[in-house]
Structure formats: structure tokens, C-alpha cells
Write an enzyme that holds these catalytic residues in place. Structure first.
Site, PDB file in Angstrom:
ATOM      1  N   HIS A  66       6.277  62.367  14.989  1.00 40.53           N
ATOM      2  CA  HIS A  66       5.139  61.214  14.477  1.00 40.53           C
ATOM      3  C   HIS A  66       4.129  62.511  14.262  1.00 40.53           C
ATOM      4  O   HIS A  66       2.877  62.824  13.814  1.00 40.53           O
ATOM      5  CB  HIS A  66       4.025  60.718  15.661  1.00 40.53           C
ATOM      6  CG  HIS A  66       3.992  61.004  16.579  1.00 40.53           C
ATOM      7  ND1 HIS A  66       5.774  60.599  17.845  1.00 40.53           N
ATOM      8  CD2 HIS A  66       4.214  61.266  17.593  1.00 40.53           C
ATOM      9  CE1 HIS A  66       5.101  61.159  18.949  1.00 40.53           C
ATOM     10  NE2 HIS A  66       3.912  61.511  19.166  1.00 40.53           N
ATOM     11  N   GLY A 153       8.688  59.690  24.630  1.00 42.29           N
ATOM     12  CA  GLY A 153       8.579  58.802  23.919  1.00 42.29           C
ATOM     13  C   GLY A 153       9.702  58.134  23.382  1.00 42.29           C
ATOM     14  O   GLY A 153      11.153  57.424  23.925  1.00 42.29           O
ATOM     15  N   HIS A 257      -3.625  61.250  20.450  1.00 40.14           N
ATOM     16  CA  HIS A 257      -2.383  60.719  19.797  1.00 40.14           C
ATOM     17  C   HIS A 257      -1.894  60.625  18.540  1.00 40.14           C
ATOM     18  O   HIS A 257      -1.223  61.155  18.030  1.00 40.14           O
ATOM     19  CB  HIS A 257      -1.061  59.943  20.526  1.00 40.14           C
ATOM     20  CG  HIS A 257      -0.144  59.291  20.137  1.00 40.14           C
ATOM     21  ND1 HIS A 257       0.541  59.659  20.126  1.00 40.14           N
ATOM     22  CD2 HIS A 257      -0.017  58.709  19.476  1.00 40.14           C
ATOM     23  CE1 HIS A 257       2.106  58.991  19.484  1.00 40.14           C
ATOM     24  NE2 HIS A 257       1.089  58.088  18.689  1.00 40.14           N
ATOM     25  N   SER A 370      41.035  47.585  19.089  1.00 40.50           N
ATOM     26  CA  SER A 370      40.629  46.886  18.106  1.00 40.50           C
ATOM     27  C   SER A 370      40.248  47.502  16.773  1.00 40.50           C
ATOM     28  O   SER A 370      40.666  46.644  15.409  1.00 40.50           O
ATOM     29  CB  SER A 370      39.532  45.742  18.700  1.00 40.50           C
ATOM     30  OG  SER A 370      39.632  45.598  19.898  1.00 40.50           O
ATOM     31  N   GLU A 397      27.175  52.724  21.583  1.00 39.76           N
ATOM     32  CA  GLU A 397      26.915  52.069  19.873  1.00 39.76           C
ATOM     33  C   GLU A 397      25.850  52.986  19.162  1.00 39.76           C
ATOM     34  O   GLU A 397      25.648  53.373  18.359  1.00 39.76           O
ATOM     35  CB  GLU A 397      27.378  50.529  19.691  1.00 39.76           C
ATOM     36  CG  GLU A 397      28.469  50.159  20.519  1.00 39.76           C
ATOM     37  CD  GLU A 397      28.945  49.654  21.608  1.00 39.76           C
ATOM     38  OE1 GLU A 397      27.702  49.914  22.390  1.00 39.76           O
ATOM     39  OE2 GLU A 397      30.584  49.345  22.322  1.00 39.76           O
TER      40      GLU A 397
HETATM   41  C1  LIG Z   1      11.816  53.278  18.613  1.00 39.82           C
HETATM   42  C2  LIG Z   1      10.341  54.101  18.437  1.00 39.82           C
HETATM   43  N1  LIG Z   1       9.387  52.561  18.927  1.00 39.82           N
HETATM   44  C3  LIG Z   1       7.547  52.399  18.865  1.00 39.82           C
HETATM   45  C4  LIG Z   1       7.206  53.988  18.925  1.00 39.82           C
HETATM   46  C5  LIG Z   1       5.868  53.751  18.170  1.00 39.82           C
HETATM   47  N2  LIG Z   1       5.370  54.977  18.772  1.00 39.82           N
HETATM   48  C6  LIG Z   1       4.559  56.078  17.916  1.00 39.82           C
HETATM   49  S1  LIG Z   1       4.773  57.567  18.894  1.00 39.82           S
HETATM   50  C7  LIG Z   1       4.983  56.249  20.749  1.00 39.82           C
HETATM   51  C8  LIG Z   1       4.660  56.593  21.793  1.00 39.82           C
HETATM   52  C9  LIG Z   1       4.008  58.458  21.723  1.00 39.82           C
HETATM   53  O1  LIG Z   1       3.944  58.212  23.834  1.00 39.82           O
HETATM   54  P1  LIG Z   1       5.114  60.347  23.000  1.00 39.82           P
HETATM   55  O2  LIG Z   1       6.034  59.730  22.525  1.00 39.82           O
HETATM   56  O3  LIG Z   1       5.145  60.855  24.550  1.00 39.82           O
HETATM   57  O4  LIG Z   1       3.990  60.877  21.829  1.00 39.82           O
HETATM   58  P2  LIG Z   1       2.483  61.886  22.061  1.00 39.82           P
HETATM   59  O5  LIG Z   1       1.833  60.718  23.004  1.00 39.82           O
HETATM   60  O6  LIG Z   1       2.620  62.740  23.477  1.00 39.82           O
HETATM   61  O7  LIG Z   1       2.479  62.343  21.443  1.00 39.82           O
HETATM   62  C10 LIG Z   1       5.248  55.251  19.965  1.00 39.82           C
HETATM   63  C11 LIG Z   1       4.949  53.791  20.905  1.00 39.82           C
HETATM   64  C12 LIG Z   1       7.820  54.443  17.418  1.00 39.82           C
HETATM   65  N3  LIG Z   1       7.568  55.490  16.310  1.00 39.82           N
HETATM   66  N4  LIG Z   1       9.683  54.239  17.519  1.00 39.82           N
END
Ligand SMILES: Cc1ncc(C[n+]2csc(CCOP(=O)(O)OP(=O)(O)O)c2C)c(N)n1
Length: 415
Positions: A66, A153, A257, A370, A397
Site C-alpha cells: 500500500h 500488518g 494511513h 505422500s 504451506e
Molecule cells: C492480507 C491483507 N489483509 C488486509 C489488508 C488490508 N490492509 C491494508 S493495510 C492494512 C493494515 C495497515 O497497518 P500497517 O500494516 O501497519 O500499515 P501502516 O498503517 O503503517 O501504513 C490492512 C489491514 C491487506 N492489504 N492484506
């Protein structure tokens, strides 16, 4: 020569402008990570913007995808084929600058990321690929590092725990991650969800860990040098950062964010940085030169590699083509006595492929008995034997899937 601070501010400015123009995206993480990103990209990362797919380049994975505007800004400023127009087209239909990075190695994007944790595990696969290929060809031809960024995250996701455990077990010493430890996720402070001792957890898994102030670039550089010296373990540089660093009222808040700063906060941020508040996508004089000069390190490493590669003998050249070139093989139908289980038949075919395709590598998650997904005439890939072509994933996995992607996108191997 401009100051490093100006380079950092330029990245932040481009990131917040891209998100503002698209009226969508994630400005906070790029702002928080700009300091360690600048240190890594200008002082350590060995890549060549003039030839982004050179095989022995360092690999870089932005696992918290992101924060894509950070990657696009770095690629643009460093001279990769990511143009200013691409930055302006952030998140637009058909553009090269999607909301989350999509693999485009010719433009410097090593891997698609966005699903948290997946990029981290993919990078573990890239590091395994490097270790294996170095064992096959020697450090003259294969000797690079795998770097990446992870967020809260990423490290909450189970896939990263599996991958970290395996990376530590395998002692992947050329793998280094920076953890954007900003204490903020979408729902608020990590105090509501994530209070474990991350450093202790990684240390227990066999990682070298070091904690730094994520905005102290001298400390970040020192921590990175320390990680380079630790050759027998992967490294996690835990960088305590502030999301939205530089935004006067929105830093350290969950709101920064995933939403644009807004015109008012954006102007105030630019003013604090000493940038003209009404000039979006501003790149001060000297910034392109600063990054280009830093890229000379990678260009020189590439040129030296080409020189060594030019001197390899015919047998090595042929062997290299067997891994990195296109291969065409003919498989014979295996002969069986009577009935045979389909998976046992598949196992025989695996052996045949493995004989003819040297980069064929794979494994199982504790189920070889297996699945028969093993190469009978090769050993296991381990700390002691990097040439082994059977990867014992253990019962992991989810990581196995992403690591397999990492082996594939690294190049040279066919998992
Ligand atoms: C597997 C997955 N689950 C949920 C999300 C949605 N999502 C994007 S960023 C985020 C969390 C943001 O926290 P952090 O990783 O600390 O990023 P920051 O706030 O520091 O930008 C979530 C839940 C995603 N991108 N991937």
C-alpha cells in the site's frame, strides 16, 4: 551536492502529491519510511536503472504494497523507466502505477505486493534462489542480497511467521528487512492488537535483530552495516517510525494511513519542508543527480559482473543458459510395472524433468512420502548444502506458496 534531507523530502512530496491527485491511496507509510528507504536505496542497494533485469542485481520487495508511491518515487528519481507522467497517473486505469505494485521487472518492480505478509515470504523465496544459484555458479556470477520493507500488518499475518521461521532455520544471511514499526494500523494504535515482542520473536527464530530510531539516518546506516556483517542469519532492522512523518497535524494518526492528506495539510507539510506549497510533483534542482550518482554504485557492480561473465568458459556458459535461458525438453512416458498411483507416476516424471532441467527445484510441506514431490537423486536444500534441490518447507504451506513465487520471479529457477 544537495543534502540527503532534501532527497527524503522530495520522496515525501511526490508520495503525498500522487495520493492527493488520485484522491485515493496511502500517504502515511511512504512518509514514515522515506528516511530508511533513502539510506537503503542510495547507500546499499545494488541495482542498475539502465538495465533493471540484470541477473545479479539486488532484489527489493515492498511487502507493505500500500506504500506504493514510495516505490514509484524511488524508481522515478533513481532513473528507472517510471516517468513523471507515471507518477501523475497514480491509481488511474491502465497506468503503470497501480494502487499496489504490480510486477514489472523491466521497470524495477520485482514483485506484486499488497496482500500483507505475502511480499515478505516471496522475498524469502528470492533469497533461497540466490543461495542455491550461488552454490551452483559460485560468487563470481551470483552474489546479491535481498532487501525489503515490512509493516505491522505484514508481521501480524501468519504467512510472515511461517516464512520468518523457515528463513531463520535456513540461516539466509543475505536477506534483510526493515520493519516500519509505526505503532499504527487502520483501526488505531497497535496497543489494541499487536503487543508482542517482535524482536524477541525474530531472535528466537534465528534472526539478527537491531532496533533503531527510524528517522535517524545515521543510526539506520550503522544498523544496515551491522546486518551486512552478519552472514549466517537474516536480519530484521526494527525502525521505530512515525506514520505521516512531516505532516503537522496528521502524523501518528490512523487517518493518514489510507486517505489523502487534504489540501490544507498538504500545503502545511510542504511549507514545513521548505517546498513551494502550490507546485505539485516538485523535484528540486540536484535531486535527480543525487539519486543518479547513488545508482553509479549499482551500475559499476553490473559492469564488473558483465566483465566476469564475459570471461566464463564454454561449459559454464552452456550451464548458465540451462538455468537462465529458455529450455525445450522432451519427456518420455515412464514405464511402470502394473498399476501405479498417479502421484507415484508424477514422482517419476519429476525425476525426469529434474534430469533435463537443472533449475527445476521444489519440495513439500512435510508430505514427501505422500506427494512424491521430490527429486530422488538430489539432497535437501539446507544451511549446510545450498546445492540441494529438495526444499523441506516444514509444515508451512502458506509460506511455501509465496516462497515458490519468489523462486520463480527471481529468475534462473523453475520451481
Ligand atoms: C492480507 C491483507 N489483509 C488486509 C489488508 C488490508 N490492509 C491494508 S493495510 C492494512 C493494515 C495497515 O497497518 P500497517 O500494516 O501497519 O500499515 P501502516 O498503517 O503503517 O501504513 C490492512 C489491514 C491487506 N492489504 N492484506
Amino acid at each position: 551536492m544537495i543534502t540527503e534531507q532534501l532527497a527524503v523530502s522530495t520522496i515525501k512530496g511526490l508520495a503525498i502529491d500522487g495520493v492527493q491527485k488520485a484522491n485515493s491511496g496511502h500517504p502515511g507509510a511512504p512518509m514514515g519510511m522515506a528516511d530508511f528507504a533513502t539510506v537503503l536505496w542510495t547507500k546499499f542497494l545494488n541495482v542498475d536503472p539502465d538495465d533493471p533485469t540484470w541477473p545479479d542485481r539486488d532484489r527489493f520487495v515492498l511487502s507493505n504494497g500500500h506504500a506504493s508511491m514510495l516505490l514509484y518515487s524511488l524508481l522515478h528519481l533513481s532513473g528507472f523507466p517510471v516517468t513523471m507522467e507515471d507518477l501523475r497517473q497514480f491509481r488511474q486505469w491502465g497506468s503503470h502505477t497501480a494502487g499496489h505494485p504490480e510486477i514489472a521487472q523491466a521497470r524495477g518492480i520485482e514483485m506484486t505486493t499488497g496482500p500483507l505478509g505475502q511480499g515478505f515470504a516471496t522475498a524469502v523465496g528470492m533469497a533461497i534462489a540466490e543461495e542455491h544459484l550461488r552454490a551452483v555458479f559460485g560468487p563470481e556470477l551470483v552474489n546479491h542480497r535481498t532487501w525489503g520493507f515490512v509493516s505491522d500488518g505484514d508481521l501480524m499475518e501468519g504467512i510472515s511467521a511461517e516464512a520468518a521461521s523457515l528463513a531463520g532455520h535456513l540461516g539466509l544471511g543475505k536477506l534483510t528487512f526493515y520493519y516500519d514499526d509505526n505503532h499504527i494500523t487502520i483501526d488505531g494504535n497497535t496497543s489494541i492488537t499487536f503487543t508482542e515482542d517482535v524482536a524477541g520473536r525474530f531472535a528466537a527464530a534465528g534472526w539478527h535483530t537491531v532496533s533503531v530510531d527510524g528517522h535517524d539516518r545515521v543510526a539506520i546506516e550503522e544498523a544496515t552495516r551491522e546486518a551486512l556483517v552478519v552472514a549466517d542469519r537474516p536480519s530484521l532492522i526494527i525502525a521505530r517510525t512515525h506514520i505521516g512523518n512531516g505532516a503537522p497535524t496528521k502524523h501518528d494518526t490512523p487517518g493518514v494511513h489510507g486517505s489523502p492528506l487534504g489540501e490544507e495539510e498538504l500545503r502545511a507539510t510542504k511549507e514545513l519542508m521548505g517546498f513551494p506549497p502550490d507546485e505539485p510533483f516538485y523535484v528540486p534542482d540536484g535531486v535527480y543527480e543525487f539519486f543518479s550518482k547513488a545508482m553509479d554504485r549499482g551500475r559499476a557492480a553490473h559492469a564488473a559482473w558483465e566483465e566476469r561473465f564475459g570471461r566464463i568458459d564454454a561449459a559454464t556458459s552452456e550451464r548458465w543458459a540451462g538455468y537462465f535461458g529458455a529450455v525445450s525438453v522432451r519427456l518420455e512416458a515412464p514405464e511402470f510395472d502394473g498399476k501405479i498411483a498417479t502421484r507415484a507416476a508424477a514422482g517419476k516424471v519429476f525425476d525426469q524433468i529434474a534430469e533435463k532441467v537443472p533449475g527445476f527445484i521444489g519440495g513439500a510441506a512435510d508430505l514427501v512420502a505422500s506427494t512424491k514431490t521430490a527429486i530422488s537423486f538430489s539432497g535437501g536444500f539446507s544451511k549446510e548444502d545450498r546445492a540441494g534441490r529438495n526444499i523441506h518447507y516444514g509444515i508451512r504451506e502458506h509460506a511455501m506458496g509465496a516462497i515458490t513465487n519468489g523462486l520463480a520471479v527471481h529468475g534462473g529457477l523453475r520451481p
